[in-house]
Design an enzyme around this catalytic site. Structure first.
Site, PDB file in Angstrom:
ATOM      1  N   GLU A   1     -16.596 -24.610  17.569  1.00 49.60           N
ATOM      2  CA  GLU A   1     -15.410 -24.262  16.772  1.00 49.60           C
ATOM      3  C   GLU A   1     -15.657 -22.828  16.328  1.00 49.60           C
ATOM      4  O   GLU A   1     -16.477 -22.565  15.460  1.00 49.60           O
ATOM      5  CB  GLU A   1     -15.294 -25.249  15.612  1.00 49.60           C
ATOM      6  CG  GLU A   1     -13.920 -25.268  15.004  1.00 49.60           C
ATOM      7  CD  GLU A   1     -13.830 -24.362  13.811  1.00 49.60           C
ATOM      8  OE1 GLU A   1     -13.429 -23.183  14.014  1.00 49.60           O
ATOM      9  OE2 GLU A   1     -14.162 -24.803  12.709  1.00 49.60           O
TER      10      GLU A   1
ATOM     11  N   CYS B   1     -11.783 -19.747   9.485  1.00 50.33           N
ATOM     12  CA  CYS B   1     -11.469 -19.434  10.894  1.00 50.33           C
ATOM     13  C   CYS B   1      -9.981 -19.576  11.168  1.00 50.33           C
ATOM     14  O   CYS B   1      -9.484 -19.003  12.132  1.00 50.33           O
ATOM     15  CB  CYS B   1     -12.222 -20.372  11.827  1.00 50.33           C
ATOM     16  SG  CYS B   1     -13.974 -20.325  11.555  1.00 50.33           S
TER      17      CYS B   1
ATOM     18  N   LYS C   1     -28.897 -27.862  10.954  1.00 56.93           N
ATOM     19  CA  LYS C   1     -29.329 -26.583  10.377  1.00 56.93           C
ATOM     20  C   LYS C   1     -28.151 -25.994   9.616  1.00 56.93           C
ATOM     21  O   LYS C   1     -27.184 -25.517  10.233  1.00 56.93           O
ATOM     22  CB  LYS C   1     -29.783 -25.604  11.466  1.00 56.93           C
ATOM     23  CG  LYS C   1     -30.381 -24.343  10.853  1.00 56.93           C
ATOM     24  CD  LYS C   1     -30.425 -23.171  11.797  1.00 56.93           C
ATOM     25  CE  LYS C   1     -29.129 -22.433  11.898  1.00 56.93           C
ATOM     26  NZ  LYS C   1     -28.551 -21.923  10.626  1.00 56.93           N
TER      27      LYS C   1
ATOM     28  N   GLU D   1     -11.395 -10.740  13.884  1.00 53.09           N
ATOM     29  CA  GLU D   1     -11.216 -11.708  12.810  1.00 53.09           C
ATOM     30  C   GLU D   1     -11.552 -11.003  11.499  1.00 53.09           C
ATOM     31  O   GLU D   1     -12.634 -10.422  11.369  1.00 53.09           O
ATOM     32  CB  GLU D   1     -12.165 -12.883  13.070  1.00 53.09           C
ATOM     33  CG  GLU D   1     -11.897 -14.047  12.172  1.00 53.09           C
ATOM     34  CD  GLU D   1     -12.697 -15.280  12.590  1.00 53.09           C
ATOM     35  OE1 GLU D   1     -13.818 -15.123  13.115  1.00 53.09           O
ATOM     36  OE2 GLU D   1     -12.196 -16.394  12.358  1.00 53.09           O
TER      37      GLU D   1
HETATM   38  C1  SIN Z   1     -13.090 -23.202   9.283  1.00 51.26           C
HETATM   39  O1  SIN Z   1     -12.735 -22.173   8.775  1.00 51.26           O
HETATM   40  O2  SIN Z   1     -13.930 -23.204  10.166  1.00 51.26           O
HETATM   41  C2  SIN Z   1     -12.534 -24.532   8.885  1.00 51.26           C
HETATM   42  C3  SIN Z   1     -11.250 -24.473   8.220  1.00 51.26           C
HETATM   43  C4  SIN Z   1     -10.633 -25.832   8.004  1.00 51.26           C
HETATM   44  O3  SIN Z   1     -11.215 -26.872   8.294  1.00 51.26           O
HETATM   45  O4  SIN Z   1      -9.499 -25.846   7.526  1.00 51.26           O
END
Ligand code: SIN
Length: 482
Positions: free
Chosen positions: A254, A288, A178, A385
């Site tokens: 993640e 992230c 998805k 974040e």
């Molecule tokens: C992400 O922001 O989830 C991935 C970043 C990355 O793979 O460098």
């Protein structure tokens, strides 16, 4: 390869390109200018369930293929992705907004996982265990877990898909994906290339939807799904973990980060400024692993602020398809409203607005690269974040203090620091409670290294030789009567 392969606007289930049974669709827009790009099927929970059943049927034969054959399918897919790098990058920039140079980089990064796991498929070794008994022999084999549900975000609409699907397929699992509602077109384009690479019907299934909760909940609670892999926010990750509990699925998460970037007074300041600039502002701050809190040692704080402000002011804001653009739009109106609120609250709490702090003139979803000084951990901005082009500057005095402050968060994805003292490099690297640490480096992701976090930033590792482990079960065989 015709570029029409990249213009797919139907979902893909059991080897067929399909519309939603209801006829409903979901519109996709370019975040740089609001332009309508395409409509894709708005599939229901029942259709997601049917996709799981198709994946389960395909699993019975896919799991019996040899690792070498699976590696060859993946190798062909990798070659097709790279042959279409430019067209995919343009599609990525159109639906996600990042500058074209970054989009080209993401396509190559995404393809690198397919190439890597094409090779790793052949290395899913079992082991021989010396037996405690003379009449038995003990070995382990590793077998695919079964149907995998992959739920992916909009910030890397190519790479987050391949980082999950490639190891799953290499292991012998089948997949229902998805993609995010904002960026389904890259997912469908990748699928068209996978179909061209010859993957059998049902091995890869893509369910697009405007109802991520209903479809997501179906995938994460379906008894035939044996593993869920999710990249996205920590609150959604926690929900998925609960959803998966009843059927005891394997789960990889993640999730969010709150990355510290520490600059010691012995650092190479030019290198540190380059590192923090790319770590903070790539993808308009929407990753992230983006720097979230910049800690600068007191003795170099003023100098750093002056030089970093100059570098941030030089960043070119613009639509991703403009040649010199370095900071594109945010993904949607909810995202920019959130960023506006976060900056306003920080200023109300006493942070100094050094640069930016408002929408940019380039369009509705563009936000000025922003710099806030005098930030403290007591402010709300330090504890979330940011997911936008905002830098927050903190001042610190010594090593122990900064390690403690950097770790004082429930998150633990990526952390960074710059220092030229070798002893300090080891002490700080070991002291930071993060899954990944950049030492004199602002960009650390690649296919050969394990990507993942600790604490509330996630479970499991993607990429590297470890990235296939979660798609495999260890089976112990005890042969007696010898
Ligand atoms: C992400 O922001 O989830 C991935 C970043 C990355 O793979 O460098």
């Amino acid at each position: 390869m015709q570029s029409s392969l990249l213009n797919k606007t139907l979902a893909y289930v059991n080897g067929q390109w399909v519309a939603a049974a209801s006829g409903k669709t979901l519109a996709v827009h370019n975040p740089a200018n609001g332009e309508f790009l395409a409509e894709v099927p708005d599939m229901s929970a029942a259709e997601a369930s049917a996709a799981v059943e198709a994946a389960n049927r395909a699993f019975s034969s896919w799991k019996k293929t040899t690792a070498k054959a699976r590696g060859q399918f993946l190798r062909r897919w990798f070659e097709l992705i790279m042959a279409n790098q430019e067209a995919l990058a343009q599609l990525l920039t159109a639906e996600q907004g990042k500058p074209l140079a970054e989009a080209r980089g993401e396509v190559a990064y995404g393809a690198s996982f397919v190439e890597w796991f094409a090779e790793e498929a052949k290395r899913t070794y079992g082991e021989h265990i010396p037996s405690p008994s003379p009449t038995s022999r003990l070995v382990t084999i590793r077998q695919p877990v079964g149907v995998v549900a992959a739920i992916t975000p909009w910030n890397f609409p190519v790479a987050m898909i391949t980082r999950k699907i490639a190891p799953a397929l290499a292991a012998g699992c089948t997949v229902v994906l998805k993609p995010a509602e904002d960026t389904p077109l890259c997912a469908l384009a990748l699928t068209a290339l996978a179909e061209e690479a010859g993957f059998p019907a049902g091995v890869i299934n893509i369910v697009t939807t405007a109802d991520p909760v209903a479809v997501g909940d179906t995938l994460t609670s379906h008894p035939l799904v044996r593993k869920v892999s999710f990249t996205g926010s920590t609150p959604v990750g926690k929900h998925i973990l609960r959803q998966a509990a009843d059927t005891v699925k394997k789960v990889s998460l993640e999730l969010g980060g709150n990355a510290p970037f520490i600059i010691f007074d012995d650092a190479d300041l030019d290198a540190a400024i380059k590192g923090v600039l790319i770590s903070k502002y790539r993808n308009a701050g929407q990753t992230c692993v983006c720097t979230n809190r910049i800690y600068v040692q007191r003795g170099i704080y003023e100098q750093f602020v002056e030089r970093f402000s100059a570098a941030v002011s030089d960043l070119k804001v613009g639509a991703g398809d403009q040649a010199d653009s370095e900071v594109g739009p945010l993904i949607n109106s909810k995202a920019i409203e959130r960023v506006e609120g976060v900056v306003k609250a920080a200023v109300d709490e006493g942070a100094q607005l050094l640069l930016g702090g408002a929408r940019a003139e380039q369009g509705e979803l563009f936000y000025q690269p922003t710099l806030l000084g005098g930030v403290t951990e007591q402010m709300a901005i330090a504890n979330q974040e940011l997911f936008g082009p905002i830098s927050t500057l903190f001042v610190f005095d010594d090593e122990e203090e900064v390690i403690e402050r950097a770790n004082a968060t429930p998150f633990g994805l990526a952390g960074y620091f710059y220092s030229r003292d070798i002893g300090r490099c080891w002490r700080v690297a070991e002291g930071l409670e993060y899954g990944m640490v950049g030492i004199n480096e602002g960009i650390i992701s690649n296919e050969v290294a394990p990507f993942g976090g600790v604490k509330e930033s996630g479970i499991g590792r993607e990429g590297s030789k470890h990235g296939i482990d979660d798609y495999l079960e260890i089976k112990y065989l005890c042969m007696g009567g010898i």
